[in-house]
Design an enzyme around this catalytic site. Structure first.
Site: not given
Lengths: 571, 678
Positions: B304, B345, B379-380, B391
């Protein structure tokens, strides 16, 4: 000595060089591809197949193949037993030769059905022309073809990928006979006739010698029989002294032709394997591995025989031409040694000198040849015997690279190991146990020399005589050490049984093994898999053959030839 | 890898003491019957002992010699037993450590709405229990309600707690582990005695050890070699009789024992147990020895991407501003939008922005409103002091911007494609209707993984990366990590199909998996390593469980499998190669009286026939003890191609196996003579 060594080297090189195209030709024949001899031989093959009602399209799995092999051999055995037991009343018997006594008939028929050609009778006085032609020569073709067929089937099995068909036994035997052995035998026979070997249906010639006495000179259908005897690794001679007889092997040139004939098909078989499996490198590795045992043996034997016998030297006889007792002057010590080694590694068994008279260590080489029995080996069966050792080598080497063992990409598991073990075990069993029995009988019989009449030379040499006889029977070789009174029920029945079991167990077990392997999927080769076509594997195989051979037979070698050799110093 | 308390030193005194006792107990012929090679040695020892007693009573023969032969033959059997007992002892020690975790616990069983307290051993599959913080989970099961942190260090040795929650792929719980916070409702899936832990203990103890296919095949080879040598030795007496050189029976037995493959015969089961043991040391549990062997045969590894090849999370590596926008502006906006974003992220964007001199700011001082990520908008962002910063995926941002009358500049679109081609994920940043640019998020390939794959390739193992990414991204990561092949946008069905295809081509496949949807593929694979954090369905389907849940472990599993087979092969080769020297010691010695001309065959110059035979027998016995550490540890393993490994091992164990005993037997002979024992 230099000229002789050159002749020896030339003979070997010539045989190796010619084995390559022959091997490729054989591969084409057995894969049903076109060959340049098709216009001549294809009609003949079709004729035989039509007459015998064989369907060439029918393919057999290993069980059917094995059954066909066994059934045909049993039928042949029965027919030929009838022929030699009734030859007195059959045609083509100008010299009025009688029937074979039952135990001798049993031994003789078993011997020729198993491609052994151990002879407890003397050809020219024991068999009629009819028996020589239709019993002996017929079997010499068909049993050689049987061995080749078995080998071809096994090769197909090794190359198979999840399939169970190994080909058709009857088709393979027909092809081996009609398209390989027959044309080669015609060429070799013609060469021998040119060199002076007789080929006649007339009875023995009568001549008056210079002393005025009448001499009866046996002759007959010699050339035909000698050609196939060599090509088919049969070895059974027309005359008692075999290829040392001036009619069977008259000249150095006929000797070259015959030495070539002994080894060429066993050598070619390896190239056939390479071509059929499309693994030329594997063939090179196997060939080199075999050469790496064969050449030292030849070198050692040539050196020993060339050096002469110290016991005879002490009597004041010149030994500068080597140990010449029991050898023919027209061949010399070197070519006799080459022949002796070649005929025993290939399970041929014809002789051009008397092995009984070789120096003890020189005479060890023919024994080693029969003990290993897989250095080129008998036509077809040589590789079949080697396969057992390949399985062992693959098993050990496979684990050492960290994988469960694979042979050409197929997993070698318990079932395959069992079959290989059976064949591996049988050979030493068939040699050591009967030799031990013979020794026991001899050692426990009071005054064995008169009571049994087996041995003319007691001591280590007598031991070697008995050991050689059983080795020859177990290896389906057929050469005799002589000096052994072997036409007795004990030896006739004993060696007869040894030959029969030693023929069929080592063929059927690997055939089954190949059948099982054929059904398995072939794993693709990666950098992580064992490459059987690598020099390292060649060395591993070499070591397995040498070490196992040594471990099985060193004690008897020590008690026989080595003890005799070491005693030479104390005369 | 984590520290492991389970590593046990080779000569652990407790284990050695127990092994000494066990090696005597194992003299029982019923035990020896499993191993024909050693059975023959035992019978030989018995016969020699009887002869020794006869000689002592009758005053015949040479009792000193026969007695010594008998003693060393017994030692040969005892040493073999000791080797096996040592391996078993180590397994038992592992098991004892595991068993400690299985102390009797009480369980709160839920039945028809009421709770009752029962001992854990009374639980049956299907029972439902509640486990609250501080309690030990009473048995293997599946969380059906709740979320909790669980301390699984008892099993994994890993001290960091793990999350277990109902539904999804983290629902399996293991008996003996402790709930640290919150509570879980667990449906028990195993009856007492057949829990995961029980099976594990039984396996490492060797109680249910069955011979593997390779062990069986090797057993046949060893049996046939034994038979061959039995044949050689048994026929020797009549042959020798003919030569007038009758050989005393103890000498024949000595020769037989020296020839039969006692070295590998003595160590074969120790090697097998030790292989299993090494796996446990790596915190991997195999359900059978067969699985360990299969691991050595693996041709294809399915890995994986996430967690195995790349670190779990993508990280921001670059800001790519839109035309007319400075990097500073973009970095500032990106940082603002990520301040409240606790995903890895998001954090990595803040870290990256720092490199552009933009410090973390206190949001409380501003008029800020967070906009969390939603699956609808994809989006946030943040609305801060009237600035609407968003973004998200490029398409989502484009739609949002166009809704406000703006436009996504085609340069930005081109750069986004460029990033995707490189295997990255472009994240667009916009303020109101203006696109500021892109954040380049990238999968970070684990350090050293490329070299690992190169090693695997050298060993002939093909690596296939499995990922849900699109083919472009997948190809780029595959190239960076150096895998041989990849499968993009892979579904569990695709995985299964891939395994079947590889197997149809004769390849052996290994994979890791944790989810229930991995179960069919795990079951189909030749080696299926389930993660301990995975579902019980996955664990049932695979044939190994990695307690650390570290997918990279698959590589070690393969190495352990290979090492196991290599050890077995090397010692077999060594055992057979040894025979050559033993022959040269014993054969001249046994015939020298009748055939004095054989003296030159005594190439080692051994003092007397008796010292020669004794030296060979002693060497044969002592070598077993000397090789126990090798059998337990496994032979040195190097990730090389098959040809190089074979060359190396043939040289060490084949050629070395021929040479070493010549030296060893000579040395023992010198000592024996010095001690006047022969």
């Amino acid at each position: 000595m230099l000229t002789e060594s050159f002749a020896v080297a030339f003979t070997i090189l010539l045989t190796i060089a010619t084995s390559l195209p022959l091997g490729r030709y054989m591969a084409r024949v057995f894969q049903g591809e076109r060959t340049f001899l098709d216009p001549l031989l294809l009609p003949l093959e079709r004729l035989v197949l039509r007459l015998t009602g064989i369907d060439p399209a029918e393919s057999q799995d290993w069980k059917h193949y094995a059954r066909s092999l066994l059934v045909s051999n049993v039928v042949m055995w029965l027919c030929i037993f009838a022929v030699v037991s009734l030859q007195k009343w059959l045609p083509l018997n100008p010299d009025g030769i009688g029937n074979l006594e039952p135990t001798l008939a049993f031994n003789t028929v078993s011997s020729f059905t198993t491609n052994t050609n151990l002879q407890h009778y003397s050809g020219e006085t024991g068999l009629s022309y009819f028996s020589q032609l239709f019993a002996i020569t017929f079997l010499q073709f068909v049993t050689a073809a049987t061995g080749i067929a078995a080998c071809v089937a096994i090769i197909r099995g090794l190359g198979g990928d999840r399939q169970s068909q190994l080909g058709n036994f009857y088709v393979d035997v027909t092809r081996a006979t009609v398209r390989l052995l027959l044309p080669l035998a015609i060429v070799v026979g013609a060469l021998l006739v040119w060199q002076g070997t007789p080929m006649t249906f007339e009875g023995a010639a009568k001549a008056t010698t210079l002393e005025g006495t009448e001499q009866v000179i046996a002759r007959g259908v010699v050339a035909a029989e000698v050609a196939i005897k060599q090509l088919g690794t049969n070895g059974g001679g027309y005359f008692g002294p075999n290829s040392s007889h001036p009619y069977e092997n008259p000249t150095p040139l006929s000797n070259l032709v015959q030495t070539w004939s002994i080894a060429v098909i066993p050598m070619a078989m390896i190239w056939t394997l390479g071509a059929m499996l499309r693994r030329q490198r594997l063939a090179v590795v196997l060939f080199a591995t075999m050469l790496a045992i064969y050449l030292p043996m030849v070198g050692f034997a040539v050196a020993q025989e060339g050096a002469g016998n110290p016991a005879i030297a002490r009597l004041g006889a010149d030994q500068s031409t080597g140990s010449m007792e029991g050898k023919e002057v027209r061949f010399g010590a070197g070519l006799s040694a080459l022949w002796g080694v070649t005929t025993t590694v290939t399970s041929n068994g014809s002789v051009n000198s008397m092995h009984d008279s070789w120096t003890p260590l020189g005479g060890l080489m023919p024994l080693v040849g029969m003990w290993l029995n897989n250095i080129f080996g008998g036509v077809g069966v040589g590789f079949v015997n080697m396969l057992v050792f390949i399985v062992v080598a693959v098993f050990v080497a496979g684990m050492m690279i960290g994988r469960t063992p694979e042979l050409l990409g197929k997993k070698v598991e318990a079932k395959e190991m069992k079959l290989a073990s059976l064949a591996l075990l049988w050979h030493p069993l068939a040699i050591l146990v009967p030799t031990a029995i013979a020794c026991h009988v001899w050692a426990t019989t009071p005054d064995p020399g008169t009571a049994l009449g087996w041995l003319e030379n007691p001591g280590p040499h007598g031991f070697t005589e008995m050991l050689y006889e059983w080795s020859s029977a177990a290896a389906n070789n057929g050469s005799g050490f002589e000096g052994l009174g072997d036409n007795t029920p004990f030896w006739n029945i004993g060696t007869g049984l040894a030959m029969l079991f030693s023929r069929y167990i080592p063929i059927l077990a690997p055939l089954a093994l190949a059948g099982f392997l054929a059904r398995k999927p072939t794993a693709p080769e990666t950098a992580g898999s064992l490459r059987a076509d690598s020099a390292t594997f060649g060395f591993t195989l070499w070591a397995v053959v040498v070490v196992l051979g040594l471990l099985m037979f060193l004690p008897v070698a020590v008690l026989g030839p080595i003890a005799e050799h070491l005693a030479l110093g104390s005369f | 890898m984590a520290e492991h308390a389970r590593r046990i030193s080779i000569w652990d005194p407790h284990i050695v003491r127990q092994a000494v006792i066990d090696s005597v107990r194992k003299l029982d012929p019923r035990v020896q019957f499993r191993n024909p090679v050693m059975l023959i040695v035992e019978v030989g020892s018995l016969v020699t002992s009887v002869i020794w007693v006869q000689e002592l009573i009758g005053g015949t023969g040479s009792p000193l010699f026969t007695g010594q032969v008998a003693a060393w033959l017994w030692f040969t059997v005892l040493f073999a037993n000791f080797a096996e007992a040592m391996a078993e002892g180590r397994g038992k020690a592992q098991a004892a450590a595991l068993r400690k975790t299985r102390a009797e616990t009480l369980a709160l069983r839920l039945r028809e709405g009421s709770e009752e307290t029962v001992p854990a051993s009374a639980l049956r599959a299907g029972d439902v229990v509640r486990v609250v913080a501080g309690q030990i989970i009473p048995g293997d099961g599946e969380a059906i309600e709740g979320v909790a942190t669980v301390d699984e260090s008892a099993i994994t040795g890993e001290s960091a707690p793990v999350i277990r929650e109902s539904g999804g792929d983290r629902s399996a719980v293991t008996g003996g582990t402790r709930v640290l916070s919150d509570s879980l409702v667990v449906r028990i899936t195993a009856n007492p005695g057949s829990t995961f832990l029980d099976r594990m203990i039984a396996l490492v103890e060797g109680a249910v050890r069955q011979k593997t296919p390779n062990e069986i095949a090797l057993g046949i080879l060893l049996a046939v070699l034994t038979l061959v040598f039995l044949l050689v030795v048994v026929t020797l007496q009549p042959l020798a009789l003919y030569s007038g050189a009758a050989v005393p029976v103890p000498v024949l037995i000595a020769l037989l024992v020296c020839l039969i493959p006692t070295t590998i015969g003595a160590l074969i089961s120790a090697i097998g147990i030790a292989g299993m043991d090494r796996l446990v040391q790596h915190n991997v549990l195999a359900t059978s020895g067969r699985a360990v062997e299969a691991a050595g045969d693996v041709d294809t590894l399915l890995l994986d991407k996430t967690g195995t090849i790349t670190l779990g999370n993508r990280q921001a590596v670059a800001f790519v501003p839109a035309p007319g926008v400075t990097v500073q502006t973009l970095a500032d906006a990106a940082q603002l939008s990520s301040l409240a974003d606790e995903t890895p992220e998001g954090r990595s964007i803040v870290v990256l922005a720092k490199q552009f001199g933009i410090r973390a700011r206190e949001l409380a001082a501003h008029q800020a409103q967070l906009v969390p990520f939603s699956a609808q908008t994809r989006m946030s962002g943040i609305t801060i002091d009237g600035r609407e910063i968003r973004k998200g995926a490029v398409d989502a941002i484009a739609r949002a911007v166009e809704g406000r009358g703006g436009i996504l500049p085609h340069e930005v679109r081109a750069q986004a494609d460029q990033i995707a081609r490189q295997g990255g994920t472009p994240l667009a940043v916009a303020e109101s209707a203006r696109v500021l640019g892109l954040v380049h998020l990238k999968d970070i390939v684990k350090g050293g993984i490329r070299e690992r794959f190169a090693q695997l390739r050298a060993m002939g193992i093909k690596t296939v990366m499995i990922t849900g990414d699109n083919p472009l991204t997948a190809a780029s990561i595959a190239a960076e990590a150096g895998v041989d092949d990849f499968m993009a946008q892979a579904t569990p069905e695709d995985k299964l199909k891939l395994i079947r295809r590889e197997q149809a081509n004769g390849r052996m496949v290994a994979m890791t998996g944790d989810g229930t949807n991995d179960a069919p593929a795990l079951a189909q694979a030749d080696v299926g390593v389930a993660m301990n954090t995975g579902t019980s369905a996955a664990k049932e389907a695979g044939n190994m469980v990695d307690l650390d849940s570290n997918p990279t472990k698959l590589l070690e599993v393969v190495e352990i499998g290979k090492q196991l087979l290599m050890t077995r092969g090397a010692l077999t080769t060594f055992s057979i190669a040894n025979d050559v020297a033993k022959y040269f010691a014993i054969i001249p010695a046994m015939f020298i009286l009748a055939l004095p001309q054989l003296a030159p065959l005594n190439v080692m110059g051994l003092a007397t026939p008796q010292s020669a035979i004794l030296s060979a027998v002693i060497f044969n016995a002592v070598i077993i003890i000397a090789l126990i550490p090798l059998a337990l540890r496994g032979i040195a393993y190097r990730p090389l191609g098959a040809a190089a490994i074979l060359r190396r091992n043939m040289l060490i164990y084949g050629v070395g196996g021929v040479v070493l005993p010549f030296v060893g037997i000579k040395a023992i002979d010198v000592v024996l003579v010095a001690l006047s024992l022969a």
